[in-house]
Design an enzyme around this catalytic site. Sequence first.
Site, mmCIF file in Angstrom:
data_model
loop_
_atom_site.group_PDB
_atom_site.id
_atom_site.type_symbol
_atom_site.label_atom_id
_atom_site.label_comp_id
_atom_site.label_asym_id
_atom_site.label_seq_id
_atom_site.Cartn_x
_atom_site.Cartn_y
_atom_site.Cartn_z
ATOM 1 N N HIS A 1 1.861 5.605 9.721
ATOM 2 C CA HIS A 1 1.906 5.103 8.380
ATOM 3 C C HIS A 1 0.642 5.344 7.620
ATOM 4 O O HIS A 1 -0.343 4.679 7.925
ATOM 5 C CB HIS A 1 2.474 3.734 7.979
ATOM 6 C CG HIS A 1 2.881 3.245 6.522
ATOM 7 N ND1 HIS A 1 3.883 3.253 6.144
ATOM 8 C CD2 HIS A 1 1.863 2.871 5.866
ATOM 9 C CE1 HIS A 1 3.825 2.728 4.646
ATOM 10 N NE2 HIS A 1 2.512 2.515 4.532
ATOM 11 N N CYS A 2 0.444 6.171 6.527
ATOM 12 C CA CYS A 2 -0.825 6.590 6.128
ATOM 13 C C CYS A 2 -1.084 5.673 4.695
ATOM 14 O O CYS A 2 -0.415 6.030 3.692
ATOM 15 C CB CYS A 2 -0.805 8.025 5.591
ATOM 16 S SG CYS A 2 -2.395 8.705 5.066
ATOM 17 N N PRO A 3 -1.937 4.907 4.905
ATOM 18 C CA PRO A 3 -2.073 4.365 3.283
ATOM 19 C C PRO A 3 -2.706 5.003 2.249
ATOM 20 O O PRO A 3 -2.490 4.678 1.012
ATOM 21 C CB PRO A 3 -3.423 3.215 3.860
ATOM 22 C CG PRO A 3 -3.793 3.760 5.104
ATOM 23 C CD PRO A 3 -2.868 4.522 5.837
#
Length: 380
Positions: A170-172
């Site tokens: 999950h890439c912020p």
Amino acid sequence: MRCGKMAAPPPPPPARAVGTWGGVRRRCQRLLYWVPVLFISSILCWSYYAYVTQLCLLTITNIGEKVVCLVAYHIFFMLFVWSYWKTIFTLPMNPSKEFHLSYSDKESLEREPRGESQQEVLRRAAKDLPIYTRTMSGAIRYCDRCHLVKPDRCHHCSVCDKCILKMDHHCPWVNNCVGFSNYKFFLLFLAYSLLYCLFIAATDLQYFIKFWTNGLPDTQAKFHIMFLFFAAAMFSVSLSSLFGYHCWLVSKNKSTLEVFRAPIFRHRTDKNGFSLGFSKNLRQVFGDEKKYWLLPVFSSLGDGCSFPTCLVNQDPEQASTPGCLNSTSKNENHLFPAKPLRDSQSHLLTDTPSWSENSAKAEKGKVGMSNPALTMENET
């Protein structure tokens, strides 16, 4: 002497108020998740102004150099924004309905104690699914939050609160899960953002040096040009390492999660279990048509629920998938569910030495056999 009555305790807050507060908190969290995206977008907008207006239009005097820089810059800028947009707004793919437990199976799992009865429920639910991986204890991978049997390489994201197909991380910075549906877009985003920064640093360098050595008049453009070079150089270093890492992942057909925890198959753990060789690994992400490789349009092979694996051929008890050749016994236990891979995935195995027409016929005869070795383990 009077005895006063004890005051009654205050009533609990109504359920509606609690639900409203929870909804407000979730909305605030969603807004905060967009802060990194807004940060990147603001830097991108400023870099456009600094490069186009301050550098090209106001500082560069040579017309030919100005035109070349503007044309090349806008090509990199367009590809960067396009791939970044696709990475952010492409919804992650979730497991298809066939992996979800039916309503009756859910009730059975909740009603029955952990044991053979629950194992039977999962055997029935997973007998025709293309599942090859297990948990560390050898149990079938089951998500008790989504109530589904996890496909291979699928993981539950705690931020999205969903199971994501071929989840990488999950890439912020994109406020999204990077998985099967947008992994190609994420790679192109890294590639074009790196080229964008390298191009800015290379074309801005000579004017950075001139301003640094007072070779140009001290104007408003000085700050923008000097800071633009520092920002481009700094991002180039970090992006080059990240892009190189993901290129290595593609060449080995791994995800970031699989690097930290290697996939576990029926008999053993193998960190290269899904690797089919460099060429096939590359095609699995970018597709067969090379004209789409450099464009942020979806061209990955498969449906994200099933993946060919090189370990199928090495399992002497497995003879029901496209990669298997030999079947030692008609009564042999079927350890992995015998559902054929999707066409776009299975054709990656067609040129392997172990594939033959006989194995395909044997595979058809075994479809639908249940897996007696499955057990249940809740994991998220």
